[in-house]
Design a protein around this motif. Structure first.
Motif, PDB file in Angstrom:
ATOM      1  N   PRO A   1       0.834  -1.199   0.000  1.00 24.35           N
ATOM      2  CA  PRO A   1       0.000   0.000   0.000  1.00 24.35           C
ATOM      3  C   PRO A   1       0.869   1.250   0.000  1.00 24.35           C
ATOM      4  N   SER A   2       0.352   2.320  -0.521  1.00 21.07           N
ATOM      5  CA  SER A   2       1.051   3.599  -0.510  1.00 21.07           C
ATOM      6  C   SER A   2       0.077   4.658  -0.054  1.00 21.07           C
ATOM      7  N   ASN A   3       0.551   5.562   0.782  1.00 27.08           N
ATOM      8  CA  ASN A   3      -0.328   6.600   1.288  1.00 27.08           C
ATOM      9  C   ASN A   3       0.374   7.935   1.190  1.00 27.08           C
ATOM     10  N   SER A   4      -0.194   8.829   0.433  1.00 24.15           N
ATOM     11  CA  SER A   4       0.361  10.173   0.343  1.00 24.15           C
ATOM     12  C   SER A   4      -0.657  11.184   0.849  1.00 24.15           C
ATOM     13  N   GLY A   5      -1.530  10.754   1.761  1.00 22.77           N
ATOM     14  CA  GLY A   5      -2.561  11.634   2.303  1.00 22.77           C
ATOM     15  C   GLY A   5      -1.967  12.776   3.092  1.00 22.77           C
ATOM     16  N   SER A   6      -2.650  13.899   3.082  1.00 25.08           N
ATOM     17  CA  SER A   6      -2.208  15.033   3.880  1.00 25.08           C
ATOM     18  C   SER A   6      -3.417  15.781   4.412  1.00 25.08           C
ATOM     19  N   PHE A   7      -3.174  16.577   5.422  1.00 23.23           N
ATOM     20  CA  PHE A   7      -4.219  17.336   6.090  1.00 23.23           C
ATOM     21  C   PHE A   7      -4.483  18.621   5.321  1.00 23.23           C
ATOM     22  N   THR A   8      -5.758  18.959   5.150  1.00 21.58           N
ATOM     23  CA  THR A   8      -6.099  20.248   4.534  1.00 21.58           C
ATOM     24  C   THR A   8      -6.811  21.140   5.534  1.00 21.58           C
ATOM     25  N   THR A   9      -7.925  20.699   6.087  1.00 22.96           N
ATOM     26  CA  THR A   9      -8.663  21.485   7.074  1.00 22.96           C
ATOM     27  C   THR A   9      -9.639  20.583   7.810  1.00 22.96           C
ATOM     28  N   THR A  10     -10.108  21.039   8.962  1.00 19.06           N
ATOM     29  CA  THR A  10     -11.118  20.265   9.675  1.00 19.06           C
ATOM     30  C   THR A  10     -12.473  20.500   9.020  1.00 19.06           C
ATOM     31  N   VAL A  11     -13.382  19.593   9.203  1.00 19.37           N
ATOM     32  CA  VAL A  11     -14.710  19.697   8.595  1.00 19.37           C
ATOM     33  C   VAL A  11     -15.436  20.945   9.078  1.00 19.37           C
ATOM     34  N   ASP A  12     -15.327  21.231  10.386  1.00 23.29           N
ATOM     35  CA  ASP A  12     -16.063  22.378  10.928  1.00 23.29           C
ATOM     36  C   ASP A  12     -15.214  23.637  11.049  1.00 23.29           C
TER      37      ASP A  12
ATOM     38  N   PHE B   1      -1.938  23.557   9.441  1.00 22.81           N
ATOM     39  CA  PHE B   1      -1.206  22.314   9.193  1.00 22.81           C
ATOM     40  C   PHE B   1      -1.440  21.803   7.773  1.00 22.81           C
ATOM     41  N   LYS B   2      -1.932  22.664   6.908  1.00 20.93           N
ATOM     42  CA  LYS B   2      -2.182  22.257   5.527  1.00 20.93           C
ATOM     43  C   LYS B   2      -0.901  21.670   4.923  1.00 20.93           C
ATOM     44  N   GLY B   3      -1.040  20.503   4.344  1.00 23.73           N
ATOM     45  CA  GLY B   3       0.100  19.814   3.750  1.00 23.73           C
ATOM     46  C   GLY B   3       0.795  18.850   4.698  1.00 23.73           C
ATOM     47  N   SER B   4       0.466  18.882   5.975  1.00 24.79           N
ATOM     48  CA  SER B   4       1.063  17.957   6.929  1.00 24.79           C
ATOM     49  C   SER B   4       0.601  16.535   6.624  1.00 24.79           C
ATOM     50  N   GLY B   5       1.527  15.593   6.752  1.00 22.77           N
ATOM     51  CA  GLY B   5       1.130  14.197   6.627  1.00 22.77           C
ATOM     52  C   GLY B   5       0.186  13.828   7.759  1.00 22.77           C
ATOM     53  N   LEU B   6      -0.644  12.846   7.526  1.00 21.93           N
ATOM     54  CA  LEU B   6      -1.563  12.407   8.568  1.00 21.93           C
ATOM     55  C   LEU B   6      -0.794  11.638   9.643  1.00 21.93           C
ATOM     56  N   PRO B   7      -1.088  11.886  10.930  1.00 20.79           N
ATOM     57  CA  PRO B   7      -0.379  11.174  11.997  1.00 20.79           C
ATOM     58  C   PRO B   7      -0.527   9.652  11.862  1.00 20.79           C
ATOM     59  N   TYR B   8       0.550   8.962  12.220  1.00 21.63           N
ATOM     60  CA  TYR B   8       0.599   7.497  12.199  1.00 21.63           C
ATOM     61  C   TYR B   8       0.301   6.922  10.811  1.00 21.63           C
ATOM     62  N   THR B   9       0.703   7.645   9.776  1.00 21.97           N
ATOM     63  CA  THR B   9       0.443   7.202   8.408  1.00 21.97           C
ATOM     64  C   THR B   9       1.737   7.263   7.600  1.00 21.97           C
ATOM     65  N   PRO B  10       2.470   6.156   7.518  1.00 18.22           N
ATOM     66  CA  PRO B  10       3.696   6.173   6.721  1.00 18.22           C
ATOM     67  C   PRO B  10       3.372   6.289   5.232  1.00 18.22           C
TER      68      PRO B  10
ATOM     69  N   GLN C   1       7.211   7.555  10.154  1.00 12.69           N
ATOM     70  CA  GLN C   1       5.979   8.334  10.244  1.00 12.69           C
ATOM     71  C   GLN C   1       6.092   9.320  11.388  1.00 12.69           C
ATOM     72  N   ASN C   2       5.115  10.182  11.529  1.00 15.09           N
ATOM     73  CA  ASN C   2       5.084  11.123  12.630  1.00 15.09           C
ATOM     74  C   ASN C   2       3.828  10.867  13.438  1.00 15.09           C
ATOM     75  N   ALA C   3       3.925  11.002  14.760  1.00 14.48           N
ATOM     76  CA  ALA C   3       2.796  10.728  15.639  1.00 14.48           C
ATOM     77  C   ALA C   3       1.856  11.922  15.793  1.00 14.48           C
ATOM     78  N   THR C   4       2.133  13.004  15.083  1.00 14.42           N
ATOM     79  CA  THR C   4       1.280  14.190  15.181  1.00 14.42           C
ATOM     80  C   THR C   4       1.359  14.997  13.886  1.00 14.42           C
ATOM     81  N   PHE C   5       0.588  16.051  13.806  1.00 15.81           N
ATOM     82  CA  PHE C   5       0.665  16.951  12.655  1.00 15.81           C
ATOM     83  C   PHE C   5       1.965  17.742  12.715  1.00 15.81           C
ATOM     84  N   GLN C   6       2.564  17.966  11.553  1.00 19.28           N
ATOM     85  CA  GLN C   6       3.823  18.697  11.485  1.00 19.28           C
ATOM     86  C   GLN C   6       3.968  19.289  10.092  1.00 19.28           C
ATOM     87  N   ASN C   7       4.529  20.479  10.017  1.00 18.67           N
ATOM     88  CA  ASN C   7       4.948  21.034   8.735  1.00 18.67           C
ATOM     89  C   ASN C   7       6.227  21.820   8.967  1.00 18.67           C
ATOM     90  N   SER C   8       6.714  22.537   7.968  1.00 18.01           N
ATOM     91  CA  SER C   8       8.003  23.215   8.094  1.00 18.01           C
ATOM     92  C   SER C   8       7.973  24.356   9.115  1.00 18.01           C
TER      93      SER C   8
END
Length: 158
Positions: free
Chosen positions: A15-26, A40-49, A81-88
């Motif tokens: 499997p390959s995962n390139s998912g990233s965070f954009t915004t919360t629903v609310d 955190f836009k562009g941050s990889g999803l936590p616990y998602t290699p 992977q990272n256990a939380t949201f992170q960006n530069s």
């Protein structure tokens, strides 16, 4: 007497995962495990290699009229992977979890008609120590790992 029957089965999962965070629903604020909030836009999803994979192989054969011995193994790779949201800008380097590889082995004996099977199974046979999670609780990092050990240290010491 049944004719000799040999079988090799191989399964591969990549499997390959390139998912990233954009915004919360609310649209509510998001905090990472270091306590930072922001975009955190562009941050990889936590616990998602981004990459993980496994390969499993099993060899079985008929032994006489009634028995079917087998041997097999599984190699599993889980990427970093990272256990939380992170960006530069909003960093959380202390929550990085390194990738790891484990090997499981099995051997057994079963009935050719499939009515019973006895299996000896070894998980993580090379005793690889690996981190499964990192979190913060009361100012300390709690590090979950393979069954061999776990650790807790003051936040910010990694």
């Amino acid at each position: 007497m049944s004719p000799p029957r040999k079988k090799i089965a191989v399964a591969i999962g990549v499997p390959s995962n390139s998912g990233s965070f954009t915004t919360t629903v609310d649209g509510s604020d998001v905090y990472n495990a270091s306590g930072y909030t922001g975009d955190f836009k562009g941050s990889g999803l936590p616990y998602t290699p981004e990459f993980s994979g496994n390969i499993d192989a099993q060899y079985e054969w008929n032994w006489g009229d009634r028995l079917k011995p087998f041997i097999g193994g599984t190699l599993v790779y889980l990427g970093g992977q990272n256990a939380t949201f992170q960006n530069s800008v909003l960093v959380a380097n202390e929550f990085k979890i390194p990738g790891y590889t484990t090997v499981d082995l099995r051997a057994g004996l079963g009935a050719q008609d499939g009515l019973w099977k006895l299996t000896l199974f070894g998980r993580n046979v090379f005793d690889k120590d690996y981190t499964t999670s990192i979190t913060t609780f009361r100012g300390r990092h709690a590090i979950g790992s393979s069954a061999r050990k776990s650790a807790s240290e003051p936040a910010g010491t990694k």
